[in-house]
Design a protein around this motif. Sequence first.
Motif: not given
Length: 491
Positions: A212-214, A321, A324-325
């Motif tokens: 989860a990039s953020s 996220e 998406s990733n």
Amino acid sequence: MTDFLSLSLADITAKLKAREVSATEVATAALDAAEASQGALNAFTAFDRDKTLAMAKASDDKLAKGEGGLIEGAPIAVKDLFAVDGVSTTACSHILDGFKPPYESTVTSKLWAEGGVFLGKTNMDEFAMGSSNETSYFGNVINPWRANGSDAQLTPGGSSGGSAAAVAADIAYGATGTDTGGSIRQPAAFTGTVGVKGTYGRASRWGAVAFASSLDHPGPFARTVKDSAILMQAMSGHDPKESTSLPLDVPDWIAAASASVKGKRIGVPKEYVMDGMPSEIEKLWQQGVDWLKAAGCEIVDVSLPHTKYALPTYYIINPAEASSNLARYDGMRYGLRVEGSNLTDTYEKSRAEGFGDEVQRRVLMGTYVLSAGYYDAYYLKALKVRRRILEDFEKAFEKCDALLTPSTPSAAFALGTKSDDPISMYLNDIFTVTANIAGVPAMSVPAGLDASGLPLGLQIITPALDEATMFSVGAALEDAAGFNHKPEKWW
């Protein structure tokens, strides 16, 4: 003699620099200990003895010339989320079977530049999704700690369970982890180690498999607060390859770990008193408050009113996220491919066989909250609440320099006791997710044992970019607690 494996990172690097022991001796002993423990702890997923010994030889050559970096010659374990050139990197997922990246992550590059020696890749929850290290394709990691009078296998925490176990078992002098909602701090609390995540963007995510990039924060596991400061200092810094990397110089956190905390204001958030929380945790929290007061700190009551919304907010943003990733894993370019009758069938079969249950659960949740008709109701609303949670921290830090909370709602629990109940498992993150949502620094410091003889941790949270205060308060707690317990060796 391999008793040097129990030394702190600071102590072993001093001995290496003084040429009292060679990096090759230390690396060989650490490799032997790691491989010998595998049948019992299952903390590692891959070794490369030739690579390890070559790096140790290079350190010996530097040390012989009186040269060397911050951690020259010290064996460091690497969570199987960070790319290490030519070494299997799978995020402990079947879908990445056989993937050996031809590149190095920024975090590991920085550690090797400071003289760290690659020890091995550590086991973890698949794609870092889990709080108990039970979702790994390579099987469960076993906590080296056991409850008094019991042989029950305990979780080392997740997702960075292998890294935590390797440091706690005196195999690695430090290890990398990632913390998306508590995946460094919770395992640290469960294994009696120090676990740190810095401000979002302090350590680069480039070359680390994205979850989860953020929310993802790389950070270290260590045996002492000073060791954690050394490792965090070594692995941090601006990375032009990573868009969220902070373009800032790295402060001297090693010095901060010995700075006085006299006059610091420590906030105690009332919302962290949870129904059903064991009395031992509340007692330890109060003990921590008393220790800091005795060290010259001022204790202030603060409120983080949106804390009750943190878990639902996290478990909307996190799967969204992830969905998406993880769309990139389709069986086409690398990793597992299960041939189907057509392209779509190949995608479906590869992902169905390659992803475990928890990963599939989160991908489905994330796809749902991002779908037309639900995006506004869930994802956008979660982003608005995220902003409120950050504002809570900003207001609290107007009154105090750091927050003190428990790290976890319990000590390490037995494997299998929560794996069938995702909600119960997610509640393990209750004290840790807010710091990820807000992107602020946080660490867990071992502070005591429960009635069963298992470690418990206290958490320090500080304002963005103020890791120095986090390390100084952490060191003050460490000094007061005098935690020097080790698990009795049974593996």
